[in-house]
Design a protein around this motif. Structure first.
Motif, PDB file in Angstrom:
ATOM      1  N   GLY A 118       0.556  -1.340  -0.061  1.00  0.00           N
ATOM      2  CA  GLY A 118      -0.137   0.213   0.051  1.00  0.00           C
ATOM      3  C   GLY A 118       0.626   1.459   0.218  1.00  0.00           C
ATOM      4  N   ARG A 119      -0.068   2.732  -0.553  1.00  0.00           N
ATOM      5  CA  ARG A 119       1.151   3.239  -0.929  1.00  0.00           C
ATOM      6  C   ARG A 119       0.153   4.579  -0.413  1.00  0.00           C
ATOM      7  N   HIS A 153      -9.426   1.402   1.141  1.00  0.00           N
ATOM      8  CA  HIS A 153      -9.061   2.123   1.919  1.00  0.00           C
ATOM      9  C   HIS A 153      -7.937   3.698   2.380  1.00  0.00           C
ATOM     10  N   TYR A 180       4.262  11.034   4.646  1.00  0.00           N
ATOM     11  CA  TYR A 180       3.496  10.281   5.615  1.00  0.00           C
ATOM     12  C   TYR A 180       4.590   9.050   5.723  1.00  0.00           C
ATOM     13  N   VAL A 225      -1.974  11.138   4.523  1.00  0.00           N
ATOM     14  CA  VAL A 225      -1.565  11.574   3.168  1.00  0.00           C
ATOM     15  C   VAL A 225      -2.072  12.643   2.925  1.00  0.00           C
ATOM     16  N   ARG A 274      -5.192   5.847   3.335  1.00  0.00           N
ATOM     17  CA  ARG A 274      -4.310   5.552   4.571  1.00  0.00           C
ATOM     18  C   ARG A 274      -4.784   7.567   5.084  1.00  0.00           C
ATOM     19  N   ASP A 275      -4.612   6.985   6.640  1.00  0.00           N
ATOM     20  CA  ASP A 275      -4.774   8.403   7.042  1.00  0.00           C
ATOM     21  C   ASP A 275      -3.771   8.848   7.171  1.00  0.00           C
ATOM     22  N   GLN A 278     -13.259   7.868   2.885  1.00  0.00           N
ATOM     23  CA  GLN A 278     -12.571   7.129   3.057  1.00  0.00           C
ATOM     24  C   GLN A 278     -11.830   5.656   1.964  1.00  0.00           C
ATOM     25  N   ALA A 319      -2.999   4.023  -0.232  1.00  0.00           N
ATOM     26  CA  ALA A 319      -3.858   2.903  -0.188  1.00  0.00           C
ATOM     27  C   ALA A 319      -3.082   2.336   0.863  1.00  0.00           C
ATOM     28  N   ASP A 320      -4.262   1.943   2.191  1.00  0.00           N
ATOM     29  CA  ASP A 320      -3.234   0.868   2.722  1.00  0.00           C
ATOM     30  C   ASP A 320      -4.028  -0.724   2.975  1.00  0.00           C
ATOM     31  N   LYS A 321      -4.166  -0.885   2.885  1.00  0.00           N
ATOM     32  CA  LYS A 321      -5.423  -1.256   2.337  1.00  0.00           C
ATOM     33  C   LYS A 321      -6.710  -1.973   1.528  1.00  0.00           C
TER      34      LYS A 321
END
Length: 511
Positions: A75-76, A93, A211, A98, A95-96, A144, A78-80
């Motif tokens: 992920g970049r 999803h 991030y 970014v 990512r918080d 998100q 997005a983390d998942k």
């Protein structure tokens, strides 16, 4: 050059620096200096078609996902992500935390807008219609979450999202037309674009609000040097920290006691090949003619003697890609058999065969060597005339895109590690990236089936059969796989790379 390229060069001269900032030996100890062997062709991720420009852009922009140092998709932005229906729908999803380089937080709407922009007629992306064509719809369900609906399950879809036309951009900075100014180049990467001087250099600076782990170096200077000898001389003089060699330079470097310890080799999932455009040269529509050309070329001599032991290629699917066959033999080097095929096609001893042109890239010794070798071998073994034509890099790409080249020498680097990237994307009938005029109903049927199933074993088997049709009919002639020869100054530590090339130099430290 096309009009957009002329406008691009003019505008960045205004918006970037008016003079070169290259500092040579006097450069700061915390500035990493890399050589580029070609000019930047675009500042717009949706328009990238070449390796050097892509390598630069991965420092500035990012997509939802990327390949890591182990060649695994991570992920970049997005983390998942997951698919609730076996691969036809994908939910990502965001990512918080970014942020774009202008400080604004990234939302799902930015992802949707960036995808739609790349596919728009205003941008005229040469890649989006191939890399994003599986998408039926993309939507933001909330700030998100992004949902992609595909036309069918596509095992390679997540890999496609690592490519530049899926990078996430800041709408307020970029706009809906080509990115031509430094101020528009706002992404989420570990570095932000500072300045660009065409033909001289590009400077990117560390983004301190990145991030993930921020870079150690304060900036990276990408020095544009078209001439291979000049690049090497500047490296010897300590004005560059890293550069790629042309293979013709290897004998001198390998025997140099100072440089040899700084040299390393990196095999890439990339094939250097001769394209045969059946649209621009109707004589190439005859399979016997194509096979004769392929069988008249001694790739062993080319790779061993002229290019100093690059790995010969008999396949199109590159190393590191599922489906690659190391021991595959392809069409043999057989001058007598080639001459017989040409005679059967109506050109005994080469009589009556039209003169053809093979186009190669300027200021690239390897390309010039290949062009001259093809000319010599086809004259000797088939008694036909093929003349090398040298073009500037951007012009060559434009001519290729417009299907004007007859024979041409280029390389294809995997944009994602799947055989689909080497076959369906490039050679299916009517595909936007099919610049060879190749059309075969059996090939189309096999790759269509492989593209739409998720059973890896079945997919690979189908792609290999499809590859056989291309190689054994001489529709595209693989010559050698790309093996980067890289010089890195001993003061550089932590330079990461994977099969796709250099990773953003976030871990680099300079002694």
């Amino acid at each position: 050059m096309r009009g957009w390229q002329i406008a691009f060069l003019a505008l960045i001269l205004v918006s970037g620096c008016g003079k070169s900032n290259f500092q040579g030996k006097e450069t700061s100890s915390n500035v990493f200096r890399q050589a580029m062997s070609s000019d930047v062709t675009t500042l717009d991720p949706a328009r990238i078609q070449d390796v050097d420009t892509m390598d630069l852009h991965t420092n500035i922009y990012e997509g939802l996902v990327a390949y890591d140092v182990q060649n695994v998709i991570v992920g970049r932005v997005a983390d998942k992500w997951d698919s609730p229906d076996g691969g036809k729908t994908w939910i990502f999803h965001i990512r918080d935390g970014v942020r774009f380089h202008n400080g604004r937080v990234v939302t799902a709407d930015d992802v949707v807008w960036s995808i739609q922009r790349a596919l728009s007629d205003k941008v005229k992306s040469p890649t989006a219609s191939s890399y994003l064509n599986d998408i039926k719809s993309v939507s933001a369900t909330d700030a998100q979450h992004v949902t992609f609906s595909l036309d069918a399950p596509r095992a390679y879809f997540i890999g496609k999202l690592t490519y530049a036309c899926a990078f996430v951009l800041a709408k307020e900075a970029v706009g809906d037309k080509d990115i031509t100014e430094v101020s528009q180049a706002v992404g989420t990467g570990p570095f932000k674009l500072k300045s660009i001087v065409p033909g001289q250099q590009v400077i990117v600076e560390r983004w301190d609000d990145y991030y993930l782990t921020k870079a150690n170096v304060s900036r990276v200077e990408r020095v544009i040097i078209l001439d291979a000898s000049t690049r090497l001389n500047k490296y010897r003089a300590g004005e560059l920290d890293s550069m790629n060699l042309d293979h013709s330079q290897l004998p001198g470097v390998e025997t140099d006691p100072a440089l040899a310890p700084q040299l390393s080799y990196r095999l890439r999932p990339a094939v250097n090949y001769i394209g045969l455009n059946q649209a621009a040269a109707p004589v190439l529509r005859d399979e016997r003619v194509r096979k004769a050309i392929a069988m008249a070329l001694d790739r062993t001599k080319l790779c061993r003697d002229l290019l100093h032991n690059v790995p010969p290629a008999n396949t199109l699917i590159g190393p590191g890609v599922p489906g690659y066959r190391k021991e595959y033999s392809g069409l043999p080097f057989d001058p007598a058999g080639a001459a017989k095929l040409l005679a059967e096609a109506g050109y005994p001893g080469g009589r009556g065969f039209p003169e053809l042109t093979i186009t190669v890239r300027e200021k690239t010794p390897d390309s010039l060597i290949v062009g001259e070798s093809v000319q010599t071998q086809l004259r000797r073994n088939l008694r036909i005339t093929v003349k090398p034509k040298v073009l500037q890099w951007g012009t060559l790409l434009n001519e290729r895109n417009e299907n004007r080249l007859q024979l041409y020498f280029l390389s294809w680097y995997a944009d994602y590690l799947d055989a689909q990237n080497f076959l369906s994307l490039l050679l299916r009938s009517g595909a936007p990236n099919n610049h060879d005029g190749f059309s075969n109903a059996t090939f189309d049927k096999m790759v269509d089936e492989a593209d739409s199933i998720t059973d890896e074993k079945r997919r690979v088997a189908l792609y290999q059969k499809a590859e056989d049709l291309v190689v054994l009919s001489g529709a595209r002639i693989p010559l050698f796989f790309q093996q980067d020869a890289v010089l890195v100054n001993p003061r550089v530590k932590g330079l990461d790379f994977n099969l796709m090339g250099n990773l953003p130099p976030t871990r680099v430290t300079l002694k």
